[in-house]
Design an enzyme around this catalytic site. Structure first.
Site: not given
Length: 342
Positions: A236-237
């Site tokens: 994920g970011h």
């Protein structure tokens, strides 16, 4: 072709048997043919080795008494890998840009680069020396790729992605797609949060097929040097992954988590967002980590807990049917006793 003596010299092992024996290849125990060398990694492989047609074997010192001809060495698996590279060296690609490639403005590249058919390269892209871009790759604006990296077919490198030296990205990976960021509005809808950061991949990283690594909301999503990522992993970011980590297939790491150096995440591990995983931690297969872990943790289970504790819980869970049967019997006896007392 190579002699047994030459291969032993290559891997710094000890020749056992005829050093002049000529070997034409390397294969597994069950598929090896005369003239090939194979691997005996441990005593468990001895029955298969006795049935194998291989002419020589790579084996550890503690199996010497079985009189195999071949190479005696402390780390037979490493030697096997080195010999595989000897017989199957990395393919070399001719320098040049295929005429079907689409190249944007401001493109820069070092010597020895190979760009295959139907590649799209956006504006201001920079490649180091010896970079190999396979067919169907999409490289968006402002991407940088370091020396001797290889991008295999149908990879997408989204805008602003930074790739280090000697990075290998397998087919179908998407690096730098938008992070999953939304805010709920007063009327219950989901407002997209702009994802304006980037992804940075440091040197000597390998990324498997169909991996997705999201760009940061702001700042960087970072994959540390030497880390190896298996197929079908989602990162994920704003995640920060340390150096020399192993992330096995179908692992998912939620946003803004920090993973230390030399961490191993086994298959289908799930890592919660906004937590920290300490250096040298091991998460066993399907481990679900919901809170931060100190360095040198060894955990398993859902939720993840110390591995020994989880094994005791699993053992106890296996006894539940028997325990439930005993409880029903005791309830029945208690009811009978209460009836007699009444």
């Amino acid at each position: 072709m190579a002699t047994l003596e030459e291969l032993a010299s290559l891997v710094k092992g000890k020749v056992v048997g005829d050093g002049k024996l000529e070997l034409t290849g390397v294969s597994g125990l069950d598929t090896a043919q005369p003239g090939e060398i194979s691997l005996i990694a441990s005593a468990k492989a001895l029955p298969a080795a006795r049935e194998s047609k291989a002419s020589a074997f790579i084996f550890p010192s503690n199996l010497r008494e079985f009189n195999f001809q071949g190479i005696e060495i402390d780390n037979p698996r490493m030697a096997f890998a080195q010999i595989l590279w000897y017989f199957y060296p990395k393919k070399k690609y001719a320098e040049g840009i295929h005429p079907s490639a689409v190249i944007g403005e401001g493109f820069q590249h070092g010597p020895g680069c190979h760009i295959g058919p139907l590649v799209f390269i956006g504006d201001r892209v920079k490649l180091g020396k010896g970079v190999v871009i396979h067919p169907g790759v999409v490289i968006q604006d402002d991407v940088e790729i370091g020396d001797d990296s290889e991008i295999r077919p149908n990879v997408v490198l989204c805008h602003g992605t930074k790739i280090g030296n000697r990075v290998l990205i397998h087919p179908g990976a998407v690096i730098g797609g938008d992070g999953f960021g939304f805010e709920k509005t007063s009327d219950g809808r989901h407002l997209k949060v702009p994802q304006v950061g980037c992804v940075v991949i440091e040197d000597d990283v390998e990324i498997g097929s169909n991996v997705t690594i999201d760009r940061a909301t702001t700042g960087q999503t970072l994959i540390g040097a030497g880390t190896k990522i298996d197929n079908l992993v989602q990162i994920g970011h704003n995640v920060k992954v340390g150096k020399d980590c192993i992330m096995v297939a179908m692992t998912g790491v939620a946003g803004s988590t920090k993973i230390g150096d030399r961490v191993t995440l086994a298959g289908q591990s799930g890592i919660n967002g906004h937590i920290t995983i300490g250096d040298d931690t091991v998460v066993f297969v399907r481990g679900m980590v919901i809170s931060s872990l100190p360095p040198n943790s060894i955990v398993s289970g859902q939720p993840a807990r110390p591995h020994g504790e989880d094994m005791r819980i699993q053992a106890a869970a296996g006894k539940l049917p028997e325990l439930l049967k005993t409880i029903r019997q005791l309830e029945k006896r208690v009811a009978e006793l209460e009836g007699k007392l009444n």
